[in-house]
Design a protein around this motif. Structure first.
Motif, PDB file in Angstrom:
ATOM      1  N   VAL A  80      12.428  -0.476   5.651  1.00  0.00           N
ATOM      2  CA  VAL A  80      11.182   0.228   5.989  1.00  0.00           C
ATOM      3  C   VAL A  80      10.767  -0.077   7.422  1.00  0.00           C
ATOM      4  O   VAL A  80      10.367   0.818   8.177  1.00  0.00           O
ATOM      5  N   THR A  84      10.637   2.766  10.312  1.00  0.00           N
ATOM      6  CA  THR A  84       9.352   3.006  10.984  1.00  0.00           C
ATOM      7  C   THR A  84       9.505   2.878  12.496  1.00  0.00           C
ATOM      8  O   THR A  84       9.002   3.718  13.258  1.00  0.00           O
ATOM      9  N   VAL A 189       7.648   9.691   4.462  1.00  0.00           N
ATOM     10  CA  VAL A 189       7.429   9.735   3.014  1.00  0.00           C
ATOM     11  C   VAL A 189       8.499   8.934   2.280  1.00  0.00           C
ATOM     12  O   VAL A 189       8.210   8.196   1.333  1.00  0.00           O
ATOM     13  N   ALA A 192       7.841   5.259   2.607  1.00  0.00           N
ATOM     14  CA  ALA A 192       6.747   4.850   1.723  1.00  0.00           C
ATOM     15  C   ALA A 192       7.270   4.603   0.308  1.00  0.00           C
ATOM     16  O   ALA A 192       6.863   3.647  -0.357  1.00  0.00           O
ATOM     17  N   LEU A 195       9.149   1.365   0.278  1.00  0.00           N
ATOM     18  CA  LEU A 195       8.183   0.266   0.286  1.00  0.00           C
ATOM     19  C   LEU A 195       7.630   0.020  -1.117  1.00  0.00           C
ATOM     20  O   LEU A 195       7.495  -1.137  -1.547  1.00  0.00           O
ATOM     21  N   TRP A 272       2.072   2.253  -1.055  1.00  0.00           N
ATOM     22  CA  TRP A 272       2.512   3.619  -0.737  1.00  0.00           C
ATOM     23  C   TRP A 272       1.414   4.380   0.003  1.00  0.00           C
ATOM     24  O   TRP A 272       1.661   5.006   1.034  1.00  0.00           O
ATOM     25  N   TYR A 275       0.703   3.040   3.566  1.00  0.00           N
ATOM     26  CA  TYR A 275       1.782   3.390   4.500  1.00  0.00           C
ATOM     27  C   TYR A 275       1.655   4.849   4.929  1.00  0.00           C
ATOM     28  O   TYR A 275       1.773   5.172   6.119  1.00  0.00           O
ATOM     29  N   ILE A 276       1.420   5.734   3.968  1.00  0.00           N
ATOM     30  CA  ILE A 276       1.272   7.153   4.294  1.00  0.00           C
ATOM     31  C   ILE A 276       0.083   7.373   5.223  1.00  0.00           C
ATOM     32  O   ILE A 276       0.174   8.106   6.222  1.00  0.00           O
TER      33      ILE A 276
END
Length: 316
Positions: A80, A84, A189, A192, A195, A272, A275-276
């Protein structure tokens, strides 16, 4: 297959563009003689990515179930983080990537050493390779090592190689900015979802509090872990297994695309959603900024004052 196909296509196309820029520049400056060194570095990068995937896949078999869950959670978090970073790196440095790569080749040629060019090829491709390996490995763990995960990724990589070759030959035109914008949003997405999977792995291993720990809220009558708001923050957020079968088509599709599973803990849902909101918001802000004209472009577009002096009212 669809989710991993898009991941393989995006990451593979990034690597193909990097390789295409490196090879084309060496040929343009008349140094095709050093291409074998470049290919050696690229080959080492591919071997490293495959080696990491093999170690993660086969090495985990010798671990206990708890150790496997900890390993899966930690490497999913690493995936992740890398995804990112890559999303925002491409958004910021995509316009200058060609110049940066060519500058790296120039410096390597000036040094005149074999390892300098090998390092340029290795570093340029290893980043995408390691990121792709970690992300696909995490997704394969999510789906119980279903072979279709790797089939979709392999198909995406194959298409990326063909598309990259066609772009280099001028046989195909593709708006790369639009492509990387849409696939970048998709990766937000997907990351997320990875994660959320990492949170579940670490909860099952007892590293994080959750439905499997002593901190889970328990129904005094049935002894089951509470679900819904009564289960906040260390119980289950929801359980819609009776509506969406965990092994059914819709569950698998939602899990692959958005990281949704019919039974999720509050920690998964919170991770989730945050993160979004945070990463997705920063990503959208970066898109809006990239569409605004730079100060230099605005200066060029501004009307220039006339160099002819205007006549005064009393002039003849």
């Amino acid at each position: 297959m669809f989710a991993t196909f898009l991941i393989g296509l995006r990451e593979g196309l990034e690597a193909a563009l990097v390789v295409g820029i490196l090879v084309a520049y060496l040929r343009r400056i008349g140094r095709a003689d050093v291409l074998p060194r470049m290919w050696a570095g690229i080959g080492c990068a591919v071997a490293l990515a495959l080696g990491i995937g093999a170690v993660l896949t086969f090495g985990s078999y010798a671990l206990t179930s708890q150790a496997q869950e900890i390993l899966g959670g930690v490497f999913s978090l690493l995936a992740v983080g890398m995804v990112t970073w890559m999303i925002f790196w491409m958004q910021k440095a995509g316009r200058t990537m060609k110049a940066s790569l060519q500058g790296g080749i120039d410096r390597a040629l000036e040094s005149g050493t074999l390892w300098a060019l090998v390092a340029v090829g290795f570093v340029s491709v290893a980043r995408e390779g390691i990121e792709t390996t970690l992300l696909l490995w995490s997704m394969s763990q999510t789906f119980g090592q279903d072979p279709t995960v790797l089939i979709g990724a392999a198909a995406g990589l194959a298409v990326a190689i063909v598309v990259g070759w066609m772009l280099a030959r001028g046989a195909l035109r593709l708006n790369l900015g639009t492509f990387f914008t849409w696939t970048g949003g998709f990766l937000v997405v997907v990351a997320a979802g990875v994660l959320a999977y990492a949170m579940m792995d670490l909860q099952e291993a007892g590293v994080l509090p959750g439905p499997f720990s002593a901190m889970a809220p328990i129904d005094a009558t049935t002894g089951a872990v509470l679900t819904g708001w009564a289960g906040f923050p260390f119980g289950w957020a929801f359980d819609v297994s009776t509506v969406i079968a965990p092994t059914g088509f819709w569950a698998v599709l939602l899990q692959a695309v958005v990281g949704f599973v019919p039974h999720m803990s509050w920690l998964q849902v919170t991770a989730w959603a945050l993160y979004i909101l945070i990463v997705g918001g920063l990503f959208l802000r970066g898109i809006r900024r990239s569409r605004l004209p730079s100060p230099a472009d605005a200066a060029k577009a501004a009307p220039q004052p006339s160099s002819i002096p205007s006549s005064s009212p009393g002039a003849a």
